[in-house]
Design a protein around this motif. Structure first.
Motif, PDB file in Angstrom:
ATOM      1  N   TYR A 147       0.851  -1.200   0.000  1.00  0.00           N
ATOM      2  CA  TYR A 147       0.000   0.000   0.000  1.00  0.00           C
ATOM      3  C   TYR A 147       0.881   1.242   0.000  1.00  0.00           C
ATOM      4  CZ  TYR A 147       1.317  -0.364   4.914  1.00  0.00           C
ATOM      5  OH  TYR A 147       2.032  -0.487   6.069  1.00  0.00           O
ATOM      6  N   GLU A 148       0.238   2.360  -0.298  1.00  0.00           N
ATOM      7  CA  GLU A 148       0.880   3.671  -0.185  1.00  0.00           C
ATOM      8  C   GLU A 148       0.211   4.400   0.969  1.00  0.00           C
ATOM      9  OE1 GLU A 148       3.390   4.851  -2.047  1.00  0.00           O
ATOM     10  OE2 GLU A 148       3.481   3.008  -3.243  1.00  0.00           O
ATOM     11  N   GLY A 149       0.986   5.097   1.790  1.00  0.00           N
ATOM     12  CA  GLY A 149       0.386   5.880   2.861  1.00  0.00           C
ATOM     13  C   GLY A 149       0.467   5.186   4.211  1.00  0.00           C
ATOM     14  N   ILE A 150      -0.530   5.458   5.075  1.00  0.00           N
ATOM     15  CA  ILE A 150      -0.540   4.980   6.458  1.00  0.00           C
ATOM     16  C   ILE A 150      -1.520   3.824   6.597  1.00  0.00           C
ATOM     17  CG2 ILE A 150      -1.018   5.639   8.858  1.00  0.00           C
ATOM     18  CD1 ILE A 150      -0.311   8.564   7.949  1.00  0.00           C
ATOM     19  N   PHE A 151      -1.007   2.677   7.062  1.00  0.00           N
ATOM     20  CA  PHE A 151      -1.803   1.449   7.107  1.00  0.00           C
ATOM     21  C   PHE A 151      -3.066   1.627   7.957  1.00  0.00           C
ATOM     22  CE2 PHE A 151      -2.383  -3.103   8.587  1.00  0.00           C
ATOM     23  CZ  PHE A 151      -2.831  -3.560   7.361  1.00  0.00           C
ATOM     24  N   LEU A 152      -2.954   2.277   9.127  1.00  0.00           N
ATOM     25  CA  LEU A 152      -4.121   2.436  10.003  1.00  0.00           C
ATOM     26  C   LEU A 152      -5.220   3.246   9.329  1.00  0.00           C
ATOM     27  CD1 LEU A 152      -2.744   2.997  13.624  1.00  0.00           C
ATOM     28  CD2 LEU A 152      -3.968   1.016  12.725  1.00  0.00           C
ATOM     29  N   GLU A 153      -4.837   4.245   8.545  1.00  0.00           N
ATOM     30  CA  GLU A 153      -5.838   5.044   7.833  1.00  0.00           C
ATOM     31  C   GLU A 153      -6.541   4.210   6.764  1.00  0.00           C
ATOM     32  OE1 GLU A 153      -4.051   8.621   6.367  1.00  0.00           O
ATOM     33  OE2 GLU A 153      -3.732   9.442   8.388  1.00  0.00           O
ATOM     34  N   ILE A 154      -5.782   3.347   6.098  1.00  0.00           N
ATOM     35  CA  ILE A 154      -6.376   2.460   5.092  1.00  0.00           C
ATOM     36  C   ILE A 154      -7.329   1.472   5.764  1.00  0.00           C
ATOM     37  CG2 ILE A 154      -5.847   0.624   3.413  1.00  0.00           C
ATOM     38  CD1 ILE A 154      -3.181   2.184   2.898  1.00  0.00           C
ATOM     39  N   LEU A 155      -6.919   0.951   6.938  1.00  0.00           N
ATOM     40  CA  LEU A 155      -7.788   0.029   7.686  1.00  0.00           C
ATOM     41  C   LEU A 155      -9.086   0.702   8.121  1.00  0.00           C
ATOM     42  CD1 LEU A 155      -5.773  -2.187  10.190  1.00  0.00           C
ATOM     43  CD2 LEU A 155      -6.959  -2.873   8.114  1.00  0.00           C
ATOM     44  N   GLU A 156      -8.988   1.950   8.598  1.00  0.00           N
ATOM     45  CA  GLU A 156     -10.192   2.681   9.022  1.00  0.00           C
ATOM     46  C   GLU A 156     -11.182   2.789   7.863  1.00  0.00           C
ATOM     47  OE1 GLU A 156     -11.126   3.740  11.941  1.00  0.00           O
ATOM     48  OE2 GLU A 156      -9.304   3.566  13.128  1.00  0.00           O
ATOM     49  N   HIS A 157     -10.649   2.884   6.657  1.00  0.00           N
ATOM     50  CA  HIS A 157     -11.480   3.029   5.455  1.00  0.00           C
ATOM     51  C   HIS A 157     -12.031   1.677   4.979  1.00  0.00           C
ATOM     52  CE1 HIS A 157     -12.847   4.097   1.509  1.00  0.00           C
ATOM     53  NE2 HIS A 157     -11.820   3.537   0.894  1.00  0.00           N
ATOM     54  N   LEU A 158     -11.174   0.641   4.957  1.00  0.00           N
ATOM     55  CA  LEU A 158     -11.551  -0.646   4.347  1.00  0.00           C
ATOM     56  C   LEU A 158     -11.984  -1.714   5.352  1.00  0.00           C
ATOM     57  CD1 LEU A 158      -8.752  -1.128   1.651  1.00  0.00           C
ATOM     58  CD2 LEU A 158     -11.131  -0.482   1.260  1.00  0.00           C
ATOM     59  N   GLY A 159     -11.455  -1.633   6.580  1.00  0.00           N
ATOM     60  CA  GLY A 159     -11.681  -2.711   7.537  1.00  0.00           C
ATOM     61  C   GLY A 159     -13.030  -2.643   8.228  1.00  0.00           C
ATOM     62  N   LYS A 160     -13.439  -3.787   8.760  1.00  0.00           N
ATOM     63  CA  LYS A 160     -14.664  -3.875   9.558  1.00  0.00           C
ATOM     64  C   LYS A 160     -14.299  -4.342  10.961  1.00  0.00           C
ATOM     65  CE  LYS A 160     -17.851  -4.983   5.775  1.00  0.00           C
ATOM     66  NZ  LYS A 160     -18.813  -3.886   5.996  1.00  0.00           N
ATOM     67  N   MET A 161     -15.182  -4.058  11.926  1.00  0.00           N
ATOM     68  CA  MET A 161     -14.945  -4.502  13.297  1.00  0.00           C
ATOM     69  C   MET A 161     -15.053  -6.018  13.388  1.00  0.00           C
ATOM     70  SD  MET A 161     -14.090  -2.208  15.361  1.00  0.00           S
ATOM     71  CE  MET A 161     -13.856  -0.459  15.140  1.00  0.00           C
ATOM     72  N   PRO A 162     -14.104  -6.663  14.080  1.00  0.00           N
ATOM     73  CA  PRO A 162     -14.173  -8.123  14.252  1.00  0.00           C
ATOM     74  C   PRO A 162     -15.101  -8.458  15.422  1.00  0.00           C
ATOM     75  CG  PRO A 162     -12.167  -7.268  15.244  1.00  0.00           C
ATOM     76  CD  PRO A 162     -12.896  -6.078  14.679  1.00  0.00           C
ATOM     77  N   LEU A 163     -16.399  -8.352  15.190  1.00  0.00           N
ATOM     78  CA  LEU A 163     -17.363  -8.593  16.272  1.00  0.00           C
ATOM     79  C   LEU A 163     -17.311 -10.048  16.737  1.00  0.00           C
ATOM     80  CD1 LEU A 163     -20.465  -6.579  15.015  1.00  0.00           C
ATOM     81  CD2 LEU A 163     -18.806  -5.920  16.752  1.00  0.00           C
ATOM     82  N   PRO A 164     -17.643 -10.297  18.011  1.00  0.00           N
ATOM     83  CA  PRO A 164     -17.632 -11.676  18.524  1.00  0.00           C
ATOM     84  C   PRO A 164     -18.576 -12.571  17.730  1.00  0.00           C
ATOM     85  CG  PRO A 164     -17.884 -10.083  20.306  1.00  0.00           C
ATOM     86  CD  PRO A 164     -18.013  -9.319  19.026  1.00  0.00           C
ATOM     87  N   PRO A 165     -18.322 -13.880  17.721  1.00  0.00           N
ATOM     88  CA  PRO A 165     -19.124 -14.805  16.912  1.00  0.00           C
ATOM     89  C   PRO A 165     -20.593 -14.882  17.310  1.00  0.00           C
ATOM     90  CG  PRO A 165     -17.534 -15.984  18.300  1.00  0.00           C
ATOM     91  CD  PRO A 165     -17.187 -14.548  18.362  1.00  0.00           C
ATOM     92  N   TYR A 166     -20.926 -14.497  18.552  1.00  0.00           N
ATOM     93  CA  TYR A 166     -22.328 -14.579  18.990  1.00  0.00           C
ATOM     94  C   TYR A 166     -23.137 -13.356  18.552  1.00  0.00           C
ATOM     95  CZ  TYR A 166     -19.945 -12.080  22.778  1.00  0.00           C
ATOM     96  OH  TYR A 166     -19.147 -11.218  23.494  1.00  0.00           O
TER      97      TYR A 166
END
Length: 354
Positions: A147-166
């Motif tokens: 990637y180009e730039g700051i990984f955390l900023e890319i994650l904030e844009h593309l990533g989802k919260m890893p909610l518990p399985p329940y």
């Protein structure tokens, strides 16, 4: 200051895992957060007598005394669930577990059989790509991101919260799986006891003469790992990084000197303090990987009272609260909570044990 010593203690204990089972109707597992964080219910328990009171979380100030210190875990959840696809179009999901440095991460991967070394994965419009570099014995993948730039900023844009399985419901506002005081990004799950606090409630608590202090423990996915050993003393905990600053250590030492209580917000704050407290009961700036397992028979050296959510049957966390307040008291309280239709687990209601 870093310390990699392990903190597990093998305490003599006759309890079996099944001794921490309780019956929970599926409909009591909270799927979404309440509109107002502090409007959740609060089951208050005197751990000496087992006496219970039914309150609301915004009334927690009534149970905190001037001179007490409220200790919170300021870890922030990484939006660590990445949905992507292979160049041929097949869907892929990666869950970030551990930052190995140099753009490499240890990940859980689905579908595992398709993600062999050399496989490329594309996320979003291609602003983030990844290459599988190795498959570990446990099936986890070592992945290098591009990637180009700051990984955390890319994650904030593309990533989802890893909610518990329940939790099956989709989270509409990702900030509702963060505490209002979160700041140190690194957890795979939220320190959920803190989700009940609002900034206004914390201001009220401070005005009453209660000190606010922060520690950091980055919650790992192992927090959801079931106990498979028949005897609880045979279970081995996953390791998590925890730390205490010089400022917090001083606040805790001052609290002890003036006779105030150390009140932990959540089991992660409890495990941090119990892992890092010195043998004489004082605190110093320190960090370590902890695999401390607290179950009945454990002697608490740091914590005087606990704010916590309701925990899964047969989990290490229900064992921890049983160590603090007594197994029979806890199981009775949980039965009462079920009867009164409290909401359970991450987005559920809270308990105050003192």
């Amino acid at each position: 200051m870093s310390d990699t010593l392990r903190t597990s203690q093998r305490i003599p204990c006759d309890f079996k895992t099944k001794d921490f089972w309780y019956d929970l109707p599926q409909e009591l597992i909270a799927q979404t957060p309440l509109e107002k964080r502090d409007s959740s219910r609060l089951l208050v328990m005197d751990k000496k007598t087992g006496e219970l009171s039914h309150r609301h979380f915004y009334e927690i100030t009534e149970y905190l005394n001037p001179g007490d210190c409220l200790v919170m875990n300021d870890s922030r959840v990484l939006p660590a669930r990445l949905l992507g696809h292979r160049p041929t179009g097949g869907a892929v999901e990666l869950l970030l577990l551990r930052d190995l440095g140099d753009k490499q991460w240890e990940c859980l991967a689905k579908p595992g059989r398709k993600l062999r070394p050399g496989q490329e994965v594309i996320f979003g419009n291609g602003e983030l790509t990844a290459t599988v570099e190795a498959v570990q014995e446990d099936g986890n993948r070592i992945v290098r991101f591009h990637y180009e730039g700051i990984f955390l900023e890319i994650l904030e844009h593309l990533g989802k919260m890893p909610l518990p399985p329940y939790i099956q419901a989709e989270l509409q506002d990702q900030e509702r799986y963060q505490t209002v005081y979160s700041r140190e990004t690194g957890s795979a799950a939220a320190p959920t006891a803190g989700l009940h606090f609002t900034k206004e409630l914390l201001e009220q608590i401070e005005k009453k003469g209660i000190t606010l202090a922060y520690v950091t423990l980055h919650v790992g996915l192992g927090t959801f790992r079931p106990v498979k050993a028949e005897q609880i003393s045979q279970h081995h905990m996953h390791s998590e990084l925890c730390m205490i600053s010089g400022e917090t250590a001083q606040l805790l030492n001052d609290t002890r000197k003036r006779g105030g209580r150390i009140v932990c917000v959540g089991t992660t704050s409890c495990r941090t303090l119990e892992s890092l407290v010195n043998s004489d009961g004082t605190f110093t700036e320190k960090s370590k990987w902890t695999d401390i397992f607290i179950y009945p028979g454990y002697t608490f050296r740091a914590m005087d009272a606990l704010i916590t959510n309701f925990h899964l049957p047969e989990s290490t966390l229900v064992m921890l609260v049983s160590a603090f307040a007594g197994r029979e008291h806890i199981l009775h309280a949980y039965a009462e909570a079920v009867k009164e239709k409290y909401r359970f687990f991450s987005f559920g209601d809270a308990m105050f044990l003192y």
